[in-house]
Design an enzyme around this catalytic site. Structure first.
Site, PDB file in Angstrom:
ATOM      1  N   ALA A  18      -6.511   5.605  -8.039  1.00 18.88           N
ATOM      2  CA  ALA A  18      -7.623   4.642  -8.032  1.00 18.88           C
ATOM      3  C   ALA A  18      -8.273   4.588  -9.410  1.00 18.88           C
ATOM      4  CB  ALA A  18      -8.651   5.025  -6.970  1.00 18.88           C
ATOM      5  N   THR A  23       0.836  -1.197   0.000  1.00 14.38           N
ATOM      6  CA  THR A  23       0.000   0.000   0.000  1.00 14.38           C
ATOM      7  C   THR A  23       0.875   1.252   0.000  1.00 14.38           C
ATOM      8  OG1 THR A  23      -1.949   1.035   0.977  1.00 14.38           O
ATOM      9  CG2 THR A  23      -0.371   0.099   2.539  1.00 14.38           C
ATOM     10  N   LYS A  62       3.569   1.422  -3.704  1.00 15.56           N
ATOM     11  CA  LYS A  62       2.976   0.686  -4.832  1.00 15.56           C
ATOM     12  C   LYS A  62       3.736   0.826  -6.154  1.00 15.56           C
ATOM     13  CE  LYS A  62      -1.841   0.537  -3.379  1.00 15.56           C
ATOM     14  NZ  LYS A  62      -3.227   0.732  -3.791  1.00 15.56           N
ATOM     15  N   GLY A  91     -18.427   0.681  -1.844  1.00 12.63           N
ATOM     16  CA  GLY A  91     -16.965   0.668  -1.854  1.00 12.63           C
ATOM     17  C   GLY A  91     -16.351  -0.488  -1.086  1.00 12.63           C
ATOM     18  N   GLY A 145     -12.744  11.219 -11.689  1.00 13.84           N
ATOM     19  CA  GLY A 145     -11.437  11.224 -11.034  1.00 13.84           C
ATOM     20  C   GLY A 145     -10.384  10.668 -11.975  1.00 13.84           C
ATOM     21  N   ALA A 146      -9.140  11.124 -11.800  1.00 14.18           N
ATOM     22  CA  ALA A 146      -8.053  10.667 -12.676  1.00 14.18           C
ATOM     23  C   ALA A 146      -6.778  10.426 -11.876  1.00 14.18           C
ATOM     24  CB  ALA A 146      -7.824  11.695 -13.782  1.00 14.18           C
ATOM     25  N   GLY A 147      -6.932  10.030 -10.612  1.00 12.47           N
ATOM     26  CA  GLY A 147      -5.781   9.732  -9.753  1.00 12.47           C
ATOM     27  C   GLY A 147      -5.434   8.251  -9.806  1.00 12.47           C
TER      28      GLY A 147
END
Ligand code: ATR
Length: 319
Positions: A169, A104, A108, A284, A165-167
């Site tokens: 995840a 984590t 990563k 989630g 979102g574009a991070g």
């Protein structure tokens, strides 16, 4: 029997109760130690988590419940590894015959340098969250977790998928959405450049033909034709549970599946909107569950007992 003790001021203590409580504590301690001695043997296989920090991880109770349920001689522990010690941690674990790691934040990406092989999709994503020490191979089960959670309510093949979102995840999930055969993928973000850059990477993988990007402020333009909406932003995450959701029920339709990667709270503002619209909510917590189940399978070669893992996860999350 009651005894009055005076130490500057006075109060009552029931000696019988005190002795009984101490006795109970001794008994609990004895059985707790016995349990540890019985469970961990010379033959016990070690799997675990490396990250920094790790103390709030839900993976140890989830995996240990699975090993217990299947009577497997494995134990899962969490290791807080300083980024400066990452290489020695991986080398040391290999020497110690550790079977597998979850990885984590913040390791990563960096950890990939110390592995012999990287799974094809994990390489495209550019991050791994699972290591199999049998072949020193890295995988990314985060995206698989999301895809499996969504496939509980709808298949991804030939669908129109919108990802907010574009991070990190979003990146992990977007490549798996492409791999699972979505027809179109639209990535929406506040910072449109980041969405465009990710959409170009996914497009270059040749896993999917139709990938677009746009501003998240235009989300309503895309929901009519969407089959699946995936929110990877932290909007609505504890403590900001009353945030304005990225989309409202009026803009959703009944056939839409809405997945929120946020698991605290379980039912986010976005999922409440989905329920109001009669759409299909995907929680989630199921991404956490299925990423764990997939890692379990990679390490042990066995199907994970998903029900047992879910119960353990709900228990630690107080759900
Ligand atoms: P993760 O690893 O969880 O994906 P991240 O890499 O920090 O976390 O990415 C967070 C994503 O959520 C980003 O796409 C971010 O948008 P920007 O790139 O424009 O910053 C998005 N995000 C964060 N807060 C948001 C908000 N309040 N509204 C909309 N998007 C938000």
């Amino acid at each position: 029997m009651s005894n009055r003790i005076i130490v500057g001021f006075s109060y009552n203590i029931d000696i019988n109760n005190l002795v009984f409580e101490l006795f109970l504590k001794e008994i609990y301690l004895y059985f707790f130690i016995q349990l540890i001695i019985m469970d961990i043997k010379g033959s016990t296989n070690i799997v675990g988590l490396i990250g920094h920090p790790v103390e709030h991880s839900f993976s140890p109770p989830m995996h240990n419940a699975a090993f217990d349920a299947l009577g497997m001689d494995y134990t899962y522990v969490a290791f807080d590894v300083d980024p400066n010690n990452l290489k020695s941690a991986v080398d040391g674990a290999k020497s110690l015959n550790v079977r597998g790691f979850n990885v984590t934040i913040p390791h990563k990406i960096e950890v990939m340098r110390f592995l012999d092989e990287i799974d094809e999709v994990a390489r495209l994503i550019g991050a791994v969250n699972t290591i199999d020490f049998k072949n020193m191979k890295g995988y990314n089960t985060d995206g698989i977790g999301a895809v499996k959670a969504i496939e509980e309510v709808t298949s991804i093949k030939n669908k129109n998928v919108v990802v907010a979102g574009a991070g990190g995840a979003s990146r992990a999930i977007s490549f798996y959405i492409a791999k699972y055969g979505a027809d179109t993928l639209t990535i929406l973000n506040r910072n449109v450049e980041k969405a465009t850059s990710l959409s170009e990477d996914v497009s270059a993988s040749n896993l999917i033909d139709d990938v677009k990007s746009d501003s998240i402020s235009k989300i309503n333009d895309y929901l009519n034709d969407a089959d699946i909406l995936i929110d990877t932003t932290p909007v609505g995450m504890h403590p900001n549970i009353n945030d304005e959701p990225i989309a409202k029920s009026d803009d959703m339709h009944e056939d839409l599946a809405v997945f929120d990667a946020v698991y605290n709270p379980n039912e986010t503002v976005l999922l409440k909107e989905a329920i109001n619209a009669g759409a299909k909510p995907v929680y989630g917590i199921n991404m956490l569950l299925y990423q764990g189940a997939e890692s379990f399978k990679i390490w042990t070669g066995r199907e994970a007992p998903v029900d047992v893992m879910e119960t353990a996860l709900r228990d630690v999350l107080n759900l």
